[in-house]
Scaffold this motif. Structure first.
Motif, PDB file in Angstrom:
ATOM      1  N   ALA A 110       0.713  -1.448   0.263  1.00 41.47           N
ATOM      2  CA  ALA A 110      -0.090   0.223  -0.139  1.00 41.47           C
ATOM      3  C   ALA A 110       1.167   1.154   0.068  1.00 41.47           C
ATOM      4  N   ILE A 111       1.753   1.458   0.859  1.00 43.15           N
ATOM      5  CA  ILE A 111       2.698   2.378   0.849  1.00 43.15           C
ATOM      6  C   ILE A 111       3.683   2.595  -0.540  1.00 43.15           C
ATOM      7  N   GLU A 112       4.091   1.509  -1.550  1.00 46.49           N
ATOM      8  CA  GLU A 112       4.410   1.194  -2.766  1.00 46.49           C
ATOM      9  C   GLU A 112       3.672   2.176  -3.034  1.00 46.49           C
TER      10      GLU A 112
ATOM     11  N   GLN B 237       1.656   4.270  -2.759  1.00 43.53           N
ATOM     12  CA  GLN B 237       1.313   5.384  -2.827  1.00 43.53           C
ATOM     13  C   GLN B 237       2.804   6.341  -3.204  1.00 43.53           C
ATOM     14  N   ILE B 238       3.613   5.627  -2.881  1.00 42.17           N
ATOM     15  CA  ILE B 238       5.330   6.599  -3.178  1.00 42.17           C
ATOM     16  C   ILE B 238       4.822   6.396  -4.612  1.00 42.17           C
ATOM     17  N   ARG B 239       4.615   6.109  -4.998  1.00 42.16           N
ATOM     18  CA  ARG B 239       4.049   5.359  -7.089  1.00 42.16           C
ATOM     19  C   ARG B 239       3.236   6.553  -7.900  1.00 42.16           C
ATOM     20  N   GLU B 240       2.424   7.075  -6.733  1.00 40.00           N
ATOM     21  CA  GLU B 240       1.184   7.880  -7.257  1.00 40.00           C
ATOM     22  C   GLU B 240       1.995   9.505  -7.343  1.00 40.00           C
ATOM     23  N   TYR B 241       2.120   9.673  -6.346  1.00 45.01           N
ATOM     24  CA  TYR B 241       3.250  10.598  -5.508  1.00 45.01           C
ATOM     25  C   TYR B 241       4.092  11.162  -6.417  1.00 45.01           C
ATOM     26  N   GLU B 242       5.408  10.339  -6.697  1.00 41.02           N
ATOM     27  CA  GLU B 242       5.962   9.870  -7.952  1.00 41.02           C
ATOM     28  C   GLU B 242       5.642  10.539  -9.201  1.00 41.02           C
ATOM     29  N   SER B 243       4.259   9.936 -10.013  1.00 42.64           N
ATOM     30  CA  SER B 243       3.761   9.664 -11.007  1.00 42.64           C
ATOM     31  C   SER B 243       3.224  11.409 -10.830  1.00 42.64           C
TER      32      SER B 243
ATOM     33  N   ARG C 131      -2.660  18.031  -5.916  1.00 40.66           N
ATOM     34  CA  ARG C 131      -2.730  17.104  -5.914  1.00 40.66           C
ATOM     35  C   ARG C 131      -1.520  16.622  -5.670  1.00 40.66           C
ATOM     36  N   VAL C 132      -0.744  16.930  -5.875  1.00 42.68           N
ATOM     37  CA  VAL C 132       0.904  16.717  -5.216  1.00 42.68           C
ATOM     38  C   VAL C 132       1.197  16.301  -4.288  1.00 42.68           C
ATOM     39  N   GLU C 133       0.585  17.648  -3.382  1.00 43.29           N
ATOM     40  CA  GLU C 133       0.488  17.937  -2.051  1.00 43.29           C
ATOM     41  C   GLU C 133       0.119  17.352  -1.394  1.00 43.29           C
TER      42      GLU C 133
ATOM     43  N   ALA D 141       1.464  13.891   2.062  1.00 41.23           N
ATOM     44  CA  ALA D 141       0.388  13.827   3.011  1.00 41.23           C
ATOM     45  C   ALA D 141       1.258  12.863   3.706  1.00 41.23           C
ATOM     46  N   PRO D 142       0.158  11.731   2.980  1.00 37.51           N
ATOM     47  CA  PRO D 142       0.675  10.589   3.984  1.00 37.51           C
ATOM     48  C   PRO D 142       1.567   9.771   4.636  1.00 37.51           C
ATOM     49  N   ILE D 143       2.747  10.174   3.221  1.00 35.40           N
ATOM     50  CA  ILE D 143       4.313   9.550   3.316  1.00 35.40           C
ATOM     51  C   ILE D 143       5.290  11.021   3.136  1.00 35.40           C
ATOM     52  N   LYS D 144       4.850  12.229   3.977  1.00 34.72           N
ATOM     53  CA  LYS D 144       6.215  13.155   3.376  1.00 34.72           C
ATOM     54  C   LYS D 144       7.405  12.652   4.539  1.00 34.72           C
ATOM     55  N   GLU D 145       6.950  11.457   5.417  1.00 33.64           N
ATOM     56  CA  GLU D 145       8.447  11.871   6.176  1.00 33.64           C
ATOM     57  C   GLU D 145       9.358  10.898   5.259  1.00 33.64           C
ATOM     58  N   LEU D 146       8.502   9.990   4.604  1.00 33.03           N
ATOM     59  CA  LEU D 146       9.780   8.939   3.954  1.00 33.03           C
ATOM     60  C   LEU D 146       9.600   9.340   2.407  1.00 33.03           C
TER      61      LEU D 146
END
Length: 215
Positions: free
Chosen positions: A83-85, A87-93, A141-143, A147-152
């Motif tokens: 699930a976290i992975e 979220q990371i892919r969505e954010y990077e896209s 949308r990027v922000e 938000a949920p993975i900001k620290e990572l």
């Protein structure tokens, strides 16, 4: 017994002849010493400049790929959930879409208001500031995705920045060229003019050094 005047004269002239070489040699040695001193003061002869070329863009591209590989290896130790992975892919896209949109927006023509001359005015045209609604929406949308993975994300950005600073194009080029060349000229194209001699290009050598240091 008196010495004849002719004999005295001959002896005197013979003595003078023996002294001449001594005087002449001393003058010559003095002149040579002067020349030696002048040569010592003269600047050394210029040495041949050792120089080469390097493709900054190509080295930077290799550095970017090496940074991505480094982060990928680091990510394997994080043991993140699927699930976290995702979220990371969505954010990077979304972030990549925003970067492209911002680059496109910067190339568009900016409307210019008519010049209004007033007291204290510079007389320069005033550019309108109209934020692009689509760009603002995408930025939001990027922000939200961050938000949920900001620290990572911030941790990975920091690691990427540290990697690029440690293995910058300038540092890699300097490390390879030190002791080999006096000057490195950054270029992506062939020289406009070259007088016969071949110029060494160290691009591949610098990239090889990068791979050796980051393997």
């Amino acid at each position: 017994m008196k010495i004849p005047l002719l004999l005295v004269t001959c002896l005197f002239l013979a003595g003078c002849c023996r002294e001449e070489p001594k005087v002449t040699n001393q003058a010559l040695l003095s002149e040579l010493q002067t020349i030696k001193s002048e040569l010592a003061k003269a600047p050394p002869a210029p040495t041949k400049l050792r120089w080469a070329t390097a493709d900054h863009y190509k080295i930077f591209s290799a550095l970017t790929q090496a940074s991505r590989d480094h982060l990928a290896r680091t990510a394997q130790t994080d043991q993140l959930s699927p699930a976290i992975e995702a979220q990371i892919r969505e954010y990077e896209s979304l972030r990549m879409q925003l970067v492209v949109a911002q680059a496109n927006a910067s190339t568009r023509s900016i409307p210019v208001r008519p010049i209004r001359i007033s007291t204290g005015s510079t007389g320069l045209p005033e550019r309108e500031s109209n934020p692009d609604p689509e760009l603002q929406a995408l930025s939001k949308r990027v922000e939200e995705a961050k938000a949920p993975i900001k620290e990572l994300i911030e941790k990975r950005d920091r690691l990427a920045q540290e990697f690029r600073e440690k293995h910058s194009v300038e540092r890699l080029t300097e490390e390879y060229a030190k002791g080999r060349y006096d000057l490195i000229v950054g270029t992506r194209e062939k020289p406009m003019y070259q007088a016969g001699t071949e110029v060494t290009d160290i691009t591949e050598a610098v990239i090889a050094l990068l791979k050796e240091k980051t393997k």
